[in-house]
Design a protein around this motif. Structure first.
Motif, PDB file in Angstrom:
ATOM      1  N   ASP A 421      -0.925  -9.022  13.219  1.00 42.77           N
ATOM      2  CA  ASP A 421       0.107  -9.894  13.095  1.00 42.77           C
ATOM      3  C   ASP A 421      -0.290 -11.031  12.171  1.00 42.77           C
ATOM      4  OD1 ASP A 421      -2.217 -11.265  14.676  1.00 42.77           O
ATOM      5  OD2 ASP A 421      -0.921 -11.912  16.170  1.00 42.77           O
ATOM      6  N   THR A 422      -1.413 -10.768  11.234  1.00 42.98           N
ATOM      7  CA  THR A 422      -1.570 -11.911  10.103  1.00 42.98           C
ATOM      8  C   THR A 422      -0.913 -11.413   9.036  1.00 42.98           C
ATOM      9  OG1 THR A 422      -3.677 -10.894   9.777  1.00 42.98           O
ATOM     10  CG2 THR A 422      -4.055 -12.485  11.154  1.00 42.98           C
ATOM     11  N   VAL A 423      -0.317 -10.162   8.883  1.00 44.17           N
ATOM     12  CA  VAL A 423       0.109  -9.489   7.831  1.00 44.17           C
ATOM     13  C   VAL A 423       1.528 -10.388   7.340  1.00 44.17           C
ATOM     14  CG1 VAL A 423       1.678  -7.885   8.981  1.00 44.17           C
ATOM     15  CG2 VAL A 423       0.695  -7.385   6.539  1.00 44.17           C
ATOM     16  N   ASN A 424       1.659 -10.530   5.948  1.00 48.99           N
ATOM     17  CA  ASN A 424       2.971 -11.127   5.588  1.00 48.99           C
ATOM     18  C   ASN A 424       3.652  -9.770   5.142  1.00 48.99           C
ATOM     19  OD1 ASN A 424       4.852 -11.997   3.515  1.00 48.99           O
ATOM     20  ND2 ASN A 424       3.815 -14.038   3.809  1.00 48.99           N
ATOM     21  N   MET A 425       4.955  -9.641   5.564  1.00 50.04           N
ATOM     22  CA  MET A 425       5.647  -8.396   5.335  1.00 50.04           C
ATOM     23  C   MET A 425       6.383  -8.583   3.846  1.00 50.04           C
ATOM     24  SD  MET A 425       4.386  -6.173   7.611  1.00 50.04           S
ATOM     25  CE  MET A 425       5.568  -4.804   6.770  1.00 50.04           C
ATOM     26  N   ALA A 426       6.655  -9.678   3.614  1.00 50.95           N
ATOM     27  CA  ALA A 426       7.294 -10.076   2.392  1.00 50.95           C
ATOM     28  C   ALA A 426       6.398  -9.559   1.140  1.00 50.95           C
ATOM     29  CB  ALA A 426       7.642 -11.382   2.052  1.00 50.95           C
ATOM     30  N   GLU A 427       5.105  -9.914   1.322  1.00 55.75           N
ATOM     31  CA  GLU A 427       4.126  -9.843   0.221  1.00 55.75           C
ATOM     32  C   GLU A 427       4.127  -8.093   0.389  1.00 55.75           C
ATOM     33  OE1 GLU A 427       2.463 -11.374  -1.902  1.00 55.75           O
ATOM     34  OE2 GLU A 427       2.775 -13.325  -1.061  1.00 55.75           O
ATOM     35  N   MET A 428       4.095  -7.461   1.535  1.00 62.97           N
ATOM     36  CA  MET A 428       4.114  -6.109   1.397  1.00 62.97           C
ATOM     37  C   MET A 428       5.247  -5.464   0.676  1.00 62.97           C
ATOM     38  SD  MET A 428       1.072  -5.758   2.804  1.00 62.97           S
ATOM     39  CE  MET A 428       1.064  -3.827   2.555  1.00 62.97           C
ATOM     40  N   ALA A 429       6.400  -5.824   0.924  1.00 60.58           N
ATOM     41  CA  ALA A 429       7.654  -5.403   0.503  1.00 60.58           C
ATOM     42  C   ALA A 429       7.402  -5.580  -1.306  1.00 60.58           C
ATOM     43  CB  ALA A 429       8.922  -6.116   0.790  1.00 60.58           C
ATOM     44  N   ARG A 430       6.801  -6.628  -1.707  1.00 59.17           N
ATOM     45  CA  ARG A 430       6.428  -6.893  -3.080  1.00 59.17           C
ATOM     46  C   ARG A 430       5.538  -5.809  -3.777  1.00 59.17           C
ATOM     47  NH1 ARG A 430       3.291  -8.257  -7.128  1.00 59.17           N
ATOM     48  NH2 ARG A 430       4.016  -9.640  -8.788  1.00 59.17           N
ATOM     49  N   TYR A 431       4.579  -5.260  -2.714  1.00 57.55           N
ATOM     50  CA  TYR A 431       3.688  -4.371  -3.228  1.00 57.55           C
ATOM     51  C   TYR A 431       4.232  -3.304  -3.565  1.00 57.55           C
ATOM     52  CZ  TYR A 431      -0.082  -0.883  -2.865  1.00 57.55           C
ATOM     53  OH  TYR A 431      -0.512   0.252  -2.782  1.00 57.55           O
ATOM     54  N   SER A 432       5.253  -2.718  -2.535  1.00 49.46           N
ATOM     55  CA  SER A 432       5.852  -1.625  -2.773  1.00 49.46           C
ATOM     56  C   SER A 432       6.736  -1.478  -4.174  1.00 49.46           C
ATOM     57  CB  SER A 432       7.040  -1.488  -1.571  1.00 49.46           C
ATOM     58  OG  SER A 432       6.263  -1.361  -0.336  1.00 49.46           O
ATOM     59  N   MET A 433       7.164  -2.447  -4.415  1.00 50.17           N
ATOM     60  CA  MET A 433       8.094  -2.634  -5.719  1.00 50.17           C
ATOM     61  C   MET A 433       7.023  -2.543  -6.667  1.00 50.17           C
ATOM     62  SD  MET A 433      11.125  -2.462  -5.741  1.00 50.17           S
ATOM     63  CE  MET A 433      12.708  -3.193  -4.868  1.00 50.17           C
ATOM     64  N   GLU A 434       5.988  -3.253  -6.794  1.00 51.12           N
ATOM     65  CA  GLU A 434       4.747  -3.015  -7.819  1.00 51.12           C
ATOM     66  C   GLU A 434       4.214  -1.906  -8.069  1.00 51.12           C
ATOM     67  OE1 GLU A 434       1.365  -6.109  -9.573  1.00 51.12           O
ATOM     68  OE2 GLU A 434       1.316  -5.552  -7.125  1.00 51.12           O
ATOM     69  N   PHE A 435       4.148  -1.406  -6.900  1.00 56.47           N
ATOM     70  CA  PHE A 435       3.600   0.318  -6.948  1.00 56.47           C
ATOM     71  C   PHE A 435       4.524   1.173  -7.401  1.00 56.47           C
ATOM     72  CE2 PHE A 435       3.126   4.401  -5.192  1.00 56.47           C
ATOM     73  CZ  PHE A 435       1.813   4.528  -5.212  1.00 56.47           C
ATOM     74  N   CYS A 436       5.856   1.087  -7.215  1.00 54.77           N
ATOM     75  CA  CYS A 436       6.857   1.892  -8.012  1.00 54.77           C
ATOM     76  C   CYS A 436       7.033   1.395  -9.428  1.00 54.77           C
ATOM     77  CB  CYS A 436       8.273   1.622  -7.444  1.00 54.77           C
ATOM     78  SG  CYS A 436       9.412   2.912  -7.985  1.00 54.77           S
ATOM     79  N   LYS A 437       6.979   0.178  -9.949  1.00 55.33           N
ATOM     80  CA  LYS A 437       6.657  -0.118 -11.124  1.00 55.33           C
ATOM     81  C   LYS A 437       5.418   0.516 -12.049  1.00 55.33           C
ATOM     82  CE  LYS A 437       5.800  -4.258 -13.862  1.00 55.33           C
ATOM     83  NZ  LYS A 437       5.446  -5.746 -13.583  1.00 55.33           N
ATOM     84  N   ILE A 438       4.139   0.464 -11.435  1.00 50.36           N
ATOM     85  CA  ILE A 438       3.236   0.804 -12.116  1.00 50.36           C
ATOM     86  C   ILE A 438       3.116   2.356 -12.096  1.00 50.36           C
ATOM     87  CG2 ILE A 438       0.638   1.010 -11.788  1.00 50.36           C
ATOM     88  CD1 ILE A 438       0.632  -1.843 -10.667  1.00 50.36           C
ATOM     89  N   GLU A 439       3.619   3.011 -11.162  1.00 48.95           N
ATOM     90  CA  GLU A 439       3.405   4.517 -11.263  1.00 48.95           C
ATOM     91  C   GLU A 439       4.705   5.167 -11.459  1.00 48.95           C
ATOM     92  OE1 GLU A 439       0.644   6.059 -10.402  1.00 48.95           O
ATOM     93  OE2 GLU A 439      -0.421   4.403  -9.587  1.00 48.95           O
TER      94      GLU A 439
END
Length: 517
Positions: A421-439
């Motif tokens: 419960d310490t995770v920030n899900m907005a940050e995880m969503a951003r990571y998903s977009m960034e992952f797609c951008k890089i790959e």
């Protein structure tokens, strides 16, 4: 009398000190004048106990773990070579609750045998499937696979028998079998465990596939980040050639199948089958337009079977025990077993092979033991970096392709990454977009540009800028990615992004009512 001791050679176990433990055991035994037979086996998949040392006794194999080099002398003092009591003692390996509750079909040998030993493989039911296949027609082999209900374990879940039948029925002078071993999803390691812990099962599965569709050449497309698997596979392939299980006259049958390993250069998009074939042909890894399907025009324009490691490693047991036997495991249209991988913030990370149908909650708590931090589990991501984030309210969903599709999620390759419960899900969503951008391979505009704009929009949202404008814009971008991308990289990026937004709106600075649009 020689004492047999097992220490895993699995790369995860090695990273935790298994090589040093094996050396310490050999040195300590020599110092004490003890005759031991030290076998480097695959991992049992209980990674919180690695390095897991096992000793063969009259009662069965006794486990000790996690063992470090400094523990070795004390283990010998306690008589662990005869199964003596020690604080690291765990009892009989196969009676451990985590392991005992599993249904291991594809992973039946892994952890039991020496991966480099063809004798070990054959003595533990290896090559029985190939023996049966050599006595069958091509149509009978394909029918057995069809009857099993096996679907692609790489994530797409396409019926394997249909794919094979298409290649069989497509006339060509040359056909190919490709094993997609470009395991790049977060939290996944089952392919690696097979290749490092039981390489002959993959070789046998690919050989049976070749016989079934009249393909004489196979390639294992392996991610470059798996040097241990590369070494083990090449050694096993050489052994299989020497023993007549590969080559121009397989076991005197007159049938031909040749196999080699090719290394990918690390692009995530090359896990997509058409991009993988471009890479195999020596080109840049760009996604191809479909049709034509690879089963009709694949590698070098020829009919090609492309299957994931676990799909191909499941073939020997199907041909050994029959399609009906395999089909009796699972639920609905999800037949057989799935090796589930537990990773992330989890107390007992590892591999669990069971028939489809158990729930996420059972996996997370009965097997995984809850979060490693001791805090509540808030979300899990199933199916790799492009899989949906599931909240606690969906933990009772059975592991089944259709059940997951009904909640807009994917089983994928069976990787589960856990967050407390310490995770920030907005940050995880951003990571998903960034992952797609890089790959992104850059071939299609929605993926190439949409993911770039997505990162920018997520930055605005995380910083609380113009939420009334940026939340709808994020949804529009996801719609474009979902419906306009050429392959699943762009097409599935909306799964983690929108699931995070829909299930955890508070992390985006909005309330649940505002996301109902």
């Amino acid at each position: 009398m020689s004492i047999t001791i097992y220490v895993p050679c699995d790369s995860s176990a090695v990273s935790l000190g298994a090589d040093r433990v094996a050396t310490a055991i050999a040195q300590e035994a020599a110092k004490r004048g003890l005759d031991i037979n030290l076998i480097r086996n695959g991992s049992r998949g209980m990674y919180w106990l690695e390095p897991l040392v096992e000793v063969a006794t009259a009662k069965g194999r006794i486990a000790y773990g996690p063992v470090q080099p400094g523990d070795v002398s004390g283990l010998f003092d306690a008589g662990f070579t005869e199964g003596g009591a020690h604080t690291l003692g765990l009892g009989l390996t196969e009676e451990l609750d985590y392991f005992k509750k599993q249904q291991r079909l594809t992973f039946a040998r892994i952890g039991k045998t020496d991966p480099a030993s063809l004798t070990d493989y054959i003595e533990n039911d290896g090559y029985r499937g190939l023996k049966n296949a050599l006595a069958m027609t091509q149509e009978q082999i394909v029918q057995a696979v069809t009857d099993s209900g096996l679907r692609g374990r790489g994530g797409a879940a396409f019926p394997t028998g249909i794919k094979w039948k298409t290649v069989l029925n497509t006339a060509s002078l040359q056909k190919y079998i490709i094993c997609n071993a470009d395991e790049g999803d977060s939290g996944t390691f089952s392919d690696r465990m097979v290749m490092e812990g039981d390489p002959f099962v993959l070789i046998e599965g690919m050989t049976i596939a070749g016989l079934a569709v009249d393909a004489t050449q196979g390639y294992i497309y392996l991610r470059i980040e798996y040097p241990h698997a590369f070494e083990v596979l090449n050694a096993a392939i050489a052994t299989a050639y020497q023993a007549g299980y590969l080559g121009d006259d397989i076991q005197g049958s007159g049938k031909t199948f040749n196999l080699e390993v090719r290394l990918g250069a690390g692009a995530y998009v090359c896990g997509e089958e058409t991009s993988l074939m471009e890479s195999l042909e020596g080109k840049r890894g760009l996604v191809r337009f479909k049709p034509p399907l690879p089963a009709i025009s694949g590698l070098f324009g020829q009919p090609t079977v492309v299957n994931n490691v676990i799909s191909l490693a499941s073939i020997p047991v199907i041909l050994d025990k029959g399609g009906d036997y395999y089909r009796d495991f699972g639920m609905g249209r999800s037949r057989g077993t799935l090796p589930v991988q537990l990773a992330g913030n989890i107390k007992r990370p590892g591999l669990v092979e069971l028939g489809f149908g158990l729930t996420l909650r059972e996996l997370l708590y009965d097997f995984g033991g809850g979060a490693a931090s001791g805090r509540p589990i808030r979300a899990v991501q199933v199916g790799g970096p492009l899989g949906a984030y599931l909240p606690e309210s969906q933990f009772d969903t059975p592991l089944d392709y259709e059940a997951f599709a009904a909640i807009w999620a994917v089983v994928g390759h069976g990787g589960i990454v856990v967050f407390d419960d310490t995770v920030n899900m907005a940050e995880m969503a951003r990571y998903s977009m960034e992952f797609c951008k890089i790959e992104s391979c850059g071939k299609c505009t929605p993926c190439r540009i949409g993911s770039t704009r997505g990162v920018e929009v997520m930055d605005d949202i995380i910083n609380g800028r113009n939420l009334d404008k940026n939340i709808p814009l994020l949804r529009d971008l996801c719609d474009t990615l979902l419906n306009g991308s050429l392959c699943a990289l762009g097409g599935m990026t909306p799964y983690p992004v929108l699931s995070a937004l829909n299930h955890f709106p508070e992390d985006f600075g909005i309330n649940a009512k505002a996301t109902a649009a």
